[in-house]
Design an enzyme around this catalytic site. Structure first.
Site, mmCIF file in Angstrom:
data_model
loop_
_atom_site.group_PDB
_atom_site.id
_atom_site.type_symbol
_atom_site.label_atom_id
_atom_site.label_comp_id
_atom_site.label_asym_id
_atom_site.label_seq_id
_atom_site.Cartn_x
_atom_site.Cartn_y
_atom_site.Cartn_z
ATOM 1 N N GLY A 1 6.736 0.278 3.372
ATOM 2 C CA GLY A 1 5.457 0.024 2.719
ATOM 3 C C GLY A 1 5.666 -0.217 1.245
ATOM 4 O O GLY A 1 6.688 -0.767 0.823
ATOM 5 N N GLU A 2 4.691 0.168 0.445
ATOM 6 C CA GLU A 2 4.659 0.016 -1.016
ATOM 7 C C GLU A 2 5.073 -1.368 -1.497
ATOM 8 O O GLU A 2 5.653 -1.537 -2.574
ATOM 9 C CB GLU A 2 5.474 1.113 -1.718
ATOM 10 C CG GLU A 2 6.954 1.159 -1.472
ATOM 11 C CD GLU A 2 7.637 2.380 -2.104
ATOM 12 O OE1 GLU A 2 8.701 2.198 -2.732
ATOM 13 O OE2 GLU A 2 7.118 3.512 -1.952
ATOM 14 N N ALA A 3 4.778 -2.393 -0.678
ATOM 15 C CA ALA A 3 5.021 -3.803 -1.012
ATOM 16 C C ALA A 3 6.494 -4.159 -1.132
ATOM 17 O O ALA A 3 6.846 -5.201 -1.683
ATOM 18 C CB ALA A 3 4.283 -4.208 -2.288
ATOM 19 N N SER A 4 7.373 -3.325 -0.586
ATOM 20 C CA SER A 4 8.811 -3.563 -0.744
ATOM 21 C C SER A 4 9.257 -4.859 -0.065
ATOM 22 O O SER A 4 10.026 -5.637 -0.644
ATOM 23 C CB SER A 4 9.607 -2.371 -0.202
ATOM 24 O OG SER A 4 9.207 -2.053 1.129
ATOM 25 N N GLU B 1 0.824 -1.212 0.000
ATOM 26 C CA GLU B 1 0.000 0.000 0.000
ATOM 27 C C GLU B 1 0.859 1.262 0.000
ATOM 28 O O GLU B 1 2.065 1.217 0.220
ATOM 29 C CB GLU B 1 -0.914 0.018 1.218
ATOM 30 C CG GLU B 1 -0.267 -0.381 2.533
ATOM 31 C CD GLU B 1 0.904 0.457 2.966
ATOM 32 O OE1 GLU B 1 0.809 1.701 2.887
ATOM 33 O OE2 GLU B 1 1.938 -0.108 3.395
#
Length: 343
Positions: A307-310, A165
């Site tokens: 975050g950001e699916a890393s 996200e």
């Protein structure tokens, strides 16, 4: 299901939770049989062997694949940001979407490095949800519609889905969801997010306390918790996780916020996350405790909180390595290597 639940906009979601398929045990047996013939001591690859079994069990394939792994980032905006709970302004949401599109974010580099598909869902980032301290983030119909939108993550076809996200303020709403589901003081669940100072951390904890007080009469139902305290990206991730289960697609979860979406489903049905793997343990908040509550052992622990699916993308890279070993290693017979001596 009670009569009130049957009449609720969430009725279809509750029905889908009763239709979730289970793992394929025969597939796991076949994978273990091949593993026993590979040129290595039994169990010597540790959890890598378990990862292949997990992929096969949920794909229903004795020869699991990672031909079309997909990383999906869901982006939303939150009204609670106006209360000073983030070190960054809400304008960053749109700016980061532009950065994703230009290929400039960390997740772009990770997906390129590991050969992963990448897709971003813009969940009306220019229209913040309601401030959870004074009212619901979403009404039930809006929440269900957003979950349905998230279900599109698997519509194009994938053999493994990673969910993450992006949304300024969303660690606050995630903390509120955890506090509603598990109890405890607000301070236990909040973290520094994008880099809050001590005063900002206090504002964040106060926002969680106020949100719980505002919605205290509606928090016995996990789906109501999602609507009232969550956000569009969290609702969409919950929909994506559920849709993946229904289509036998294994899921890799990202960090603190993505796990909040999973926690809602788990609270609604303890078996709802059986097809999920925790990509990593985030440094944010009490993520490690949440994973323990969900029965998920993280693949990685790297002190990440981006975050950001890393973290999920990094875990997918590890899964690709595990699968390559299982698929391409020689057997003892092929390599002319002697097997284990008989006792």
């Amino acid at each position: 299901m009670t009569s009130d639940q049957a009449a609720s906009p969430f009725a279809d979601i509750r029905r889908l939770l009763t239709e979730m398929p289970g793992p394929d045990g025969d597939t796991v047996a076949a994978i273990r049989a091949r593993d026993a013939q590979l040129t290595k001591p039994p169990g010597s690859l540790g959890r890598l062997e378990e990862f292949v079994e997990w992929l096969g069990a949920w794909q229903g394939k004795a020869k699991p694949t990672l031909d079309r792994p997909m990383v999906c980032v869901f982006a939303g905006s939150h009204g609670v940001v106006e209360r000073g709970v983030s070190a960054f302004p809400a304008a960053v949401n749109r700016q980061m979407l532009d950065n994703f599109a230009a290929g400039g974010a960390a997740i772009n580099q990770l997906c390129a490095a590991y050969g992963l598909g990448f897709r971003v869902f813009d969940l009306a980032v220019d229209m913040p949800t309601g401030d959870i301290c004074s009212g619901p983030a979403l009404d039930e119909k809006g929440c269900v519609a957003t979950m349905a939108f998230g279900m599109e993550a698997v519509a194009a076809g994938t053999d493994c889905l990673a969910v993450g996200e992006m949304g300024i303020g969303n660690t606050t709403v995630a903390a509120a969801i955890y506090a509603a589901l598990y109890g405890g003081e607000a301070e236990h669940w909040v973290g520094r997010g994008t880099g809050l100072d001590a005063a900002g951390l206090d504002r964040k904890a106060q926002a969680v306390r106020l949100a719980l007080e505002t919605h205290k009469d509606h928090l016995s139902d996990p789906l109501a918790v999602l609507a009232r305290l969550g956000g569009r990206e969290i609702a969409a991730m919950a929909g994506a996780i559920l849709a993946a289960r229904l289509q036998r697609v294994p899921v890799v979860l990202d960090g603190y916020v993505a796990t909040a979406a999973a926690a809602v489903l788990h609270a609604a049905d303890p078996h709802a996350l059986d097809h999920c793997l925790a990509g990593h343990r985030s440094a944010e908040g009490a993520h490690g405790e949440v994973l323990e509550r969900l029965g998920l052992t993280p693949v990685l622990s790297l002190d990440m909180r981006l975050g950001e699916a890393s973290g999920a993308a990094l875990a997918l890279g590890l899964l690709k390595g595990a699968l390559a070993c299982h698929r391409d290693m020689a057997t003892f017979e092929q390599a002319g290597v002697s097997g284990k001596s008989a006792d």
